[in-house]
Design a protein around this motif. Structure first.
Motif, PDB file in Angstrom:
ATOM      1  N   ARG A 163      12.356  11.493  -5.988  1.00 26.44           N
ATOM      2  CA  ARG A 163      11.433  10.847  -6.936  1.00 26.44           C
ATOM      3  C   ARG A 163      11.341   9.349  -6.645  1.00 26.44           C
ATOM      4  N   ALA A 164      12.477   8.745  -6.290  1.00 26.85           N
ATOM      5  CA  ALA A 164      12.449   7.332  -5.916  1.00 26.85           C
ATOM      6  C   ALA A 164      11.612   7.138  -4.650  1.00 26.85           C
ATOM      7  N   ALA A 165      11.674   8.093  -3.741  1.00 17.85           N
ATOM      8  CA  ALA A 165      10.886   8.005  -2.510  1.00 17.85           C
ATOM      9  C   ALA A 165       9.396   8.120  -2.819  1.00 17.85           C
ATOM     10  N   GLU A 166       9.062   8.973  -3.791  1.00 20.37           N
ATOM     11  CA  GLU A 166       7.656   9.093  -4.181  1.00 20.37           C
ATOM     12  C   GLU A 166       7.144   7.786  -4.780  1.00 20.37           C
ATOM     13  N   LEU A 167       7.969   7.131  -5.591  1.00 27.47           N
ATOM     14  CA  LEU A 167       7.575   5.840  -6.148  1.00 27.47           C
ATOM     15  C   LEU A 167       7.382   4.815  -5.034  1.00 27.47           C
ATOM     16  N   ALA A 168       8.267   4.840  -4.053  1.00 28.81           N
ATOM     17  CA  ALA A 168       8.113   3.924  -2.915  1.00 28.81           C
ATOM     18  C   ALA A 168       6.832   4.227  -2.161  1.00 28.81           C
ATOM     19  N   HIS A 169       6.512   5.506  -2.061  1.00 30.08           N
ATOM     20  CA  HIS A 169       5.285   5.898  -1.362  1.00 30.08           C
ATOM     21  C   HIS A 169       4.056   5.370  -2.102  1.00 30.08           C
ATOM     22  N   GLN A 170       4.073   5.388  -3.440  1.00 27.83           N
ATOM     23  CA  GLN A 170       2.951   4.822  -4.203  1.00 27.83           C
ATOM     24  C   GLN A 170       2.826   3.324  -3.957  1.00 27.83           C
ATOM     25  N   LEU A 171       3.962   2.632  -3.910  1.00 27.70           N
ATOM     26  CA  LEU A 171       3.912   1.202  -3.631  1.00 27.70           C
ATOM     27  C   LEU A 171       3.357   0.941  -2.235  1.00 27.70           C
ATOM     28  N   LEU A 172       3.744   1.775  -1.297  1.00 31.52           N
ATOM     29  CA  LEU A 172       3.290   1.570   0.080  1.00 31.52           C
ATOM     30  C   LEU A 172       1.808   1.844   0.243  1.00 31.52           C
ATOM     31  N   THR A 173       1.231   2.566  -0.707  1.00 28.93           N
ATOM     32  CA  THR A 173      -0.212   2.815  -0.652  1.00 28.93           C
ATOM     33  C   THR A 173      -0.991   1.508  -0.682  1.00 28.93           C
ATOM     34  N   PHE A 174      -0.421   0.493  -1.349  1.00 26.97           N
ATOM     35  CA  PHE A 174      -1.119  -0.788  -1.470  1.00 26.97           C
ATOM     36  C   PHE A 174      -0.897  -1.712  -0.278  1.00 26.97           C
ATOM     37  N   SER A 175       0.019  -1.393   0.622  1.00 31.48           N
ATOM     38  CA  SER A 175       0.360  -2.339   1.683  1.00 31.48           C
ATOM     39  C   SER A 175      -0.825  -2.569   2.598  1.00 31.48           C
ATOM     40  N   ARG A 176      -0.873  -3.740   3.210  1.00 28.07           N
ATOM     41  CA  ARG A 176      -2.033  -4.157   3.989  1.00 28.07           C
ATOM     42  C   ARG A 176      -2.063  -3.455   5.339  1.00 28.07           C
ATOM     43  N   GLY A 177      -3.286  -3.230   5.828  1.00 32.21           N
ATOM     44  CA  GLY A 177      -3.493  -2.807   7.205  1.00 32.21           C
ATOM     45  C   GLY A 177      -3.277  -1.341   7.482  1.00 32.21           C
ATOM     46  N   GLY A 178      -2.695  -0.609   6.556  1.00 32.26           N
ATOM     47  CA  GLY A 178      -2.424   0.787   6.834  1.00 32.26           C
ATOM     48  C   GLY A 178      -3.614   1.683   6.627  1.00 32.26           C
ATOM     49  N   GLN A 179      -3.679   2.773   7.353  1.00 32.39           N
ATOM     50  CA  GLN A 179      -4.739   3.750   7.202  1.00 32.39           C
ATOM     51  C   GLN A 179      -4.122   5.117   6.947  1.00 32.39           C
ATOM     52  N   PRO A 180      -4.758   5.954   6.120  1.00 31.24           N
ATOM     53  CA  PRO A 180      -4.214   7.294   5.878  1.00 31.24           C
ATOM     54  C   PRO A 180      -4.250   8.148   7.138  1.00 31.24           C
ATOM     55  N   ILE A 181      -3.335   9.086   7.189  1.00 34.25           N
ATOM     56  CA  ILE A 181      -3.300  10.026   8.317  1.00 34.25           C
ATOM     57  C   ILE A 181      -4.258  11.154   7.980  1.00 34.25           C
ATOM     58  N   LYS A 182      -5.480  11.101   8.557  1.00 38.48           N
ATOM     59  CA  LYS A 182      -6.561  11.989   8.131  1.00 38.48           C
ATOM     60  C   LYS A 182      -6.621  13.253   8.981  1.00 38.48           C
ATOM     61  N   LYS A 183      -7.073  14.301   8.327  1.00 43.49           N
ATOM     62  CA  LYS A 183      -7.443  15.546   8.993  1.00 43.49           C
ATOM     63  C   LYS A 183      -8.467  16.247   8.104  1.00 43.49           C
ATOM     64  N   VAL A 184      -9.167  17.211   8.645  1.00 43.91           N
ATOM     65  CA  VAL A 184     -10.175  17.935   7.874  1.00 43.91           C
ATOM     66  C   VAL A 184      -9.472  18.848   6.866  1.00 43.91           C
ATOM     67  N   VAL A 185      -9.772  18.647   5.587  1.00 42.04           N
ATOM     68  CA  VAL A 185      -9.096  19.377   4.510  1.00 42.04           C
ATOM     69  C   VAL A 185     -10.145  20.098   3.669  1.00 42.04           C
ATOM     70  N   PRO A 186      -9.982  21.421   3.434  1.00 43.07           N
ATOM     71  CA  PRO A 186     -10.895  22.115   2.505  1.00 43.07           C
ATOM     72  C   PRO A 186     -10.732  21.550   1.095  1.00 43.07           C
ATOM     73  N   LEU A 187     -11.807  21.030   0.545  1.00 41.62           N
ATOM     74  CA  LEU A 187     -11.727  20.345  -0.744  1.00 41.62           C
ATOM     75  C   LEU A 187     -11.369  21.308  -1.871  1.00 41.62           C
ATOM     76  N   GLY A 188     -11.921  22.521  -1.840  1.00 36.66           N
ATOM     77  CA  GLY A 188     -11.636  23.489  -2.902  1.00 36.66           C
ATOM     78  C   GLY A 188     -10.164  23.810  -2.986  1.00 36.66           C
ATOM     79  N   ARG A 189      -9.533  24.050  -1.837  1.00 43.08           N
ATOM     80  CA  ARG A 189      -8.098  24.366  -1.851  1.00 43.08           C
ATOM     81  C   ARG A 189      -7.286  23.193  -2.346  1.00 43.08           C
ATOM     82  N   LEU A 190      -7.659  21.981  -1.925  1.00 41.82           N
ATOM     83  CA  LEU A 190      -6.915  20.797  -2.331  1.00 41.82           C
ATOM     84  C   LEU A 190      -6.979  20.602  -3.847  1.00 41.82           C
TER      85      LEU A 190
END
Length: 713
Positions: A395-422
């Motif tokens: 849970r602490a790692a998840e909180l750190a992951h939320q904080l890291l979402t705001f960090s500069r310069g990073g891009q999400p690791i993208k792939k084609v995802v079916p929206l309905g399943r998600l």
């Protein structure tokens, strides 16, 4: 006038004849009887008779002279007045600024023209008398010879009329004229008097005014603002298309200002609070003053269900109340985006600064706990406590992951995802154990999206959790997803293209108007004890995916959060998740571990030795390059090198990998970092790495990464 003059002459002659006849009769009658009475001698009477006749002739001659002299004097005065009148008439007739035509009412033939006509049309008087009406007109409908004759006939049999005509001069030039036709009796003859006035200058002014009016009307209709005005009674006289589109009124409806404001601001409390200073200022200002009213900001409700933030500018001019509604929704959204970006950038500096140390600490904690779990027997009494501690660390790692979402310069690791399943997965996980029911509406053929599945799942889950908290007693959460093509200059200020529109609509308490513009700010929360990171991370994730998120809410009427995410094109088939093949045999070979944290080096060494590998550790990229080169030259190359991406004040994994691959292109390298959004982590293959592990990692995650790399050709 001539008939009256003849009547006067006959009257004067009759008077002279009457006076002469009366005097002659009286003379003869009275003188005869007087002679008989006074003279009895016939001879004397005859002599007196002769003198009486001579006296009669002399007296009557004098009388006639007097009568005829008076008649001649009066006749001379009449002739003189007639000549003066004729001179005045001719002076007026020939010197008026308008051309005059006199036509025969029966035949339409031109009888006379004035001098102004000759000057205006360019003809001599002799030429003018032989002209036809067709030669003085354009010759094209409705200015043809036949049209002119029709007007003459209508004037001959009806009341006076005035028309606008396209006249033609002798040289063929055309000019606009105003033609007045009137029937008149001239000298006992039935005539049509036609007055032609050159109105070229007036016509040009009228055309300019009409053109300016049309331009003004087009400008009022096309200007990007709502415009209208009302009379002094408050009745709206004009509304342009923007106000009509927003509020559903048109100018023909003639609503009052109060009715207009009631539709624009349906909430009575908000309307009264917003308009109170505006109404007070209008009440104190006279309509003639032209004084502008202080601009007013308001959020209006449109007939299509949308809301717009507008500035109301009002001015009182000439018994009219002019008002403009300037839509600043897009501008405000852009300003908010800029402010959010600045806030997120500031927060990103903070998150980036603490992320490395925080994740290193969590890696030591979570890794050791997972390693301890492997070392404990299944029935060991400490195993449950270790498992609980591991969950808390996650849970602490998840909180750190939320904080890291705001960090500069990073891009999400993208792939084609079916929206309905998600969406289904996010709803299932986030709503487990709640009283909230779900209504999921997915468009047939719903497009997939290109996204970081973990980040997007986090964004959806945060929105769903917020909806559940807004409906503590239960309710229905409606989720709608559809394909949406956006044109250029769309209201969402997104690049044109295909998008997926996802709406989450709850039945909760709603959000106050003043809070709506703050809900995406970091650390801002309307819930007591809330962290304010949920919707802030949602906003950051969506922006980094090239999309947009909007909120629509009203107090007591629920909230709708709408995502606009770039489409990956046509729908993709759902694939069953494949379980990774596990290799249960002990690891072989030597692994180089580079990390600046001693605790992580020690933990990773212990886990790898437990898995059967030999391990060499170092703290910097320079040491890793040197050790890798020495091992290769000694004929004992490393099977794998695990390198930390970021080393403060020293060479990191990215630079070290480039140097290693320069002399050993077949090197098997794994990058490790707490910056899951770093471009190197997202596209590790482009930088020469075979795999990536995100801190904090567990023993089994490290084992899987090593097995994938070592089993690959």
């Amino acid at each position: 006038m001539r008939a009256a003059s003849k009547r006067n002459q006959r009257r004067e002659i009759n008077k002279i004849v009457g006076v002469y006849a009366l005097f002659g009769s009286a003379w003869i009658y009275l003188s005869g009887y007087a002679l008989i009475w006074l003279v009895s001698d016939r001879h004397i009477a005859e002599q007196i008779e002769v003198y009486k006749g001579l006296m009669f002739i002399m007296v009557t001659s004098a009388l006639l002279y007097q009568l005829i002299s008076r008649f001649a004097g009066r006749l001379a005065e009449s002739v003189d007045r007639l000549e003066q009148s004729e001179a005045r008439f001719q002076a007026i007739y020939h010197n008026v600024n308008d051309a005059l035509f006199i036509h025969d009412a029966a035949t339409g033939q031109l009888v006379d023209v004035n001098r102004t006509m000759c000057e205006m049309f360019g003809y001599t008087p002799e030429e003018a008398h032989s002209l036809t009406v067709g030669e003085l007109s354009l010759g094209e409908p409705p200015y043809t010879d036949e049209d002119a004759w029709l007007l003459l006939q209508q004037a001959a049999s009806g009341p006076p009329m005035t028309v606008r005509w396209r006249s033609k001069k002798k040289d063929g030039s055309l000019f606009w004229s105003e033609v007045s036709l009137r029937r008149a009796d001239i000298g006992g003859s039935d005539r049509i008097i036609v007055l032609v006035r050159d109105i070229t200058a007036r016509h040009e002014i009228e055309e300019a005014l009409q053109q300016n009016e049309e331009i003004l009307k087009v400008l009022m209709e096309e200007m990007p603002a709502g415009v209208g005005w009302a009379d002094e009674s408050g009745r709206v006289q004009y509304l342009n298309s923007y106000v009509s589109d927003w509020l559903g009124f048109v100018s023909e409806d003639r609503p009052t200002l109060e009715e207009l404001m009631q539709r624009a601001l349906p909430d009575p409390a908000y309307r009264d609070r917003t308009l109170a200073p505006w109404r007070e200022e209008i009440g104190k200002t006279t309509l003639e003053s032209g004084t502008p009213i202080t601009p007013l900001e308001a959020k209006i409700s449109c007939v299509d269900g949308s809301s717009r933030h507008v500035i109301l500018n009002t001015r009182l001019v000439r018994h009219r109340l002019l008002f403009t509604l300037t839509d600043i929704t897009k501008w405000e959204a852009m300003q908010q985006e800029v402010l959010k970006a600045q806030k997120l950038e500031s927060l990103g500096v903070l998150a980036g600064g603490i992320a490395h140390d925080f994740n290193n600490i969590l890696t030591g904690i979570l890794g050791n706990l997972s390693f301890a779990e492997l070392l404990l027997d299944q029935d060991h009494p400490a195993r449950g406590a270790v498992k609980n501690a591991e969950k808390a660390s996650q849970r602490a790692a998840e909180l750190a992951h939320q904080l890291l979402t705001f960090s500069r310069g990073g891009q999400p690791i993208k792939k084609v995802v079916p929206l309905g399943r998600l969406l289904q997965e996010s709803l299932t996980l986030a709503l487990h154990g709640t009283k909230v029911q779900t209504r999921l509406n997915l468009q047939e053929g719903l497009h997939a999206i290109e996204a970081d599945e973990g980040q997007m799942n986090q964004a959806f889950s945060n929105v769903i959790i917020n909806a559940c908290q807004a409906m503590p007693g239960g309710g229905v959460l409606t989720v709608t997803a559809e394909n949406l093509p956006l044109a250029a200059n769309n209201s969402q200020t997104l690049p044109p293209g295909d998008y997926a529109k996802i709406s989450f609509s709850d039945e909760g308490c709603g959000i106050a108007y003043e809070d709506q513009k703050l809900i995406f700010d970091p650390y801002y929360s309307t819930k007591p004890g809330g962290s304010g990171l949920g919707l802030a991370s949602v906003h950051s994730i969506v922006i980094k995916h090239g999309g947009r998120v909007e909120v629509t809410s009203a107090p007591g009427a629920g909230t709708t959060l709408t995502f606009y995410l770039p489409s990956a094109g046509e729908a993709v088939a759902e694939e069953a998740p494949r379980q990774p093949e596990r290799n249960t045999k002990a690891g072989e070979g030597t692994v180089l571990v580079m990390d600046d944290e001693e605790a992580i080096r020690t933990l990773t060494r212990d886990m790898l030795q437990y898995l059967g590998y030999q391990v060499v550790t170092c703290a910097t990229g320079e040491e890793a390059v040197s050790l890798y080169r020495e091992a290769a030259q000694a004929g004992r190359p490393f099977a794998v090198a695990i390198m930390d991406l970021t080393i403060p004040a020293a060479m990191g994994g990215k630079e070290a990998a480039q140097q290693i691959l320069a002399f050993d292109p077949a090197a098997r390298l794994i990058v490790s970092s707490g910056y899951s959004n770093d471009p190197v982590m997202a596209e590790h293959a482009e930088y020469g790495f075979c795999a990536a592990v995100v801190k904090p990692y567990r023993c089994d995650e490290l084992q899987q990464a090593l097995e994938r790399v070592l089993s690959a050709p």
